[in-house]
Write an enzyme that holds these catalytic residues in place. Sequence first.
Site, PDB file in Angstrom:
ATOM      1  N   ALA A  80       2.837  62.116 -13.339  1.00  0.00           N
ATOM      2  CA  ALA A  80       1.542  61.639 -12.874  1.00  0.00           C
ATOM      3  C   ALA A  80       1.670  60.200 -12.373  1.00  0.00           C
ATOM      4  CB  ALA A  80       0.522  61.716 -14.002  1.00  0.00           C
ATOM      5  N   GLN A  82       0.437  57.397 -13.318  1.00  0.00           N
ATOM      6  CA  GLN A  82       0.732  56.420 -14.368  1.00  0.00           C
ATOM      7  C   GLN A  82       1.734  56.964 -15.400  1.00  0.00           C
ATOM      8  OE1 GLN A  82       0.142  53.227 -14.999  1.00  0.00           O
ATOM      9  NE2 GLN A  82      -0.887  52.924 -13.030  1.00  0.00           N
ATOM     10  N   SER A  83       2.669  57.763 -14.949  1.00  0.00           N
ATOM     11  CA  SER A  83       3.632  58.396 -15.853  1.00  0.00           C
ATOM     12  C   SER A  83       4.558  57.384 -16.524  1.00  0.00           C
ATOM     13  CB  SER A  83       4.480  59.407 -15.070  1.00  0.00           C
ATOM     14  OG  SER A  83       5.592  59.830 -15.823  1.00  0.00           O
ATOM     15  N   ASN A  84       4.659  57.503 -17.844  1.00  0.00           N
ATOM     16  CA  ASN A  84       5.652  56.730 -18.593  1.00  0.00           C
ATOM     17  C   ASN A  84       7.060  57.289 -18.395  1.00  0.00           C
ATOM     18  OD1 ASN A  84       3.588  55.136 -19.980  1.00  0.00           O
ATOM     19  ND2 ASN A  84       3.159  57.017 -21.109  1.00  0.00           N
ATOM     20  N   VAL A  86       8.472  58.682 -15.712  1.00  0.00           N
ATOM     21  CA  VAL A  86       9.160  58.276 -14.491  1.00  0.00           C
ATOM     22  C   VAL A  86       9.536  56.799 -14.535  1.00  0.00           C
ATOM     23  CG1 VAL A  86       8.001  60.097 -13.195  1.00  0.00           C
ATOM     24  CG2 VAL A  86       7.067  57.794 -13.098  1.00  0.00           C
TER      25      VAL A  86
END
Length: 340
Positions: A80, A82-84, A86
């Site tokens: 997503a 705001q993915s942690n 990635v």
Amino acid sequence: MKDRGQYLTALERFSRAAIGHLPTPVEAMPNLGQELGLSLFVKRDDCTGIGFGGNKVRQLEYYLGAAQDVQADVLLITGAVQSNFVRTAAAMGCKLGMRCHIQLEERVPKISDLHRTNGNVLLDRLLGATLHSYPDGEDETGADAAIRRIADSLRDAGQRPYVIPLGADSEPLGALGYVRAAVEVLPQIEAIGGVDEIVVASGSALTHAGLLLGLRLAGDTTPVRGVCVRRNATLQTLRVIQRIADTANLLGVDGQVVAPQDVSVTDAALGPGYGQMTADTRAAIERTARTEGLFLDPVYTGKVMAGLIKLAEADALCGRRVLFWHTGGQPALFGYSDQF
């Protein structure tokens, strides 16, 4: 599989890029615990060290170990906006000399320009990642196919890509990080006099499934309650069961050590869906900060704490000893700052 040597031998068959700051500590949360009428502790996996830390470091150690085995020079991953996951992949890739291509899904509706540019997205760009977009946030199969096409183009250009898949049909290498975490936490739990329950975020299910399987393989029966952050309880229960079976198969162990009744999830704090702020989540984040000086995030840990608070207020945890598993994610706070 209760012998610790056998337990670790199963894990050691898999390559691991061991760069996380481990073990992470277990700490008391006396102020908030007193308010809630329970003995509250926190497992600080926000302190895993690389790229602002979080639970994804444990998972990525195994994916990057596999990437090193094939001499990859570029990582590809989907998440997503705001993915942690990635952000942490890009940071760990930098540490190991691998560039990163990130495919950002449109998983959260009606997000602001702030959400698209701050928090984890800002960090992705600082880490030098190449960003791509995928228009559907609920199409794991399509997203995996799209990122493999990007990998093919990189391969055609002479690079050596490694894809970290998104879908539940993929090999659950990341869950091994939490099978290992179970080994780590058991003596810590013993040192604080035991706990009656562990509460953790349940999204992709790799953290939840790996931890639960690891505990049962070690002969520990502590209940693990997953707080849904993406799907309702019915769908998430099925996903956790599948990922436990997949992880057990990957390790070559008996997944039946986890009984069906061991898979416990609640969607009481899910709200309208993944990444969408609720009043309960915002209140939980503020309350935890103001009682313990501990920051949570709106997507994962804030919802987990909101769920824990609901359980406490319903007397489901009264007088119990509870371990809240902090999976990190604080950079996302800055992508949601307009909602506080």
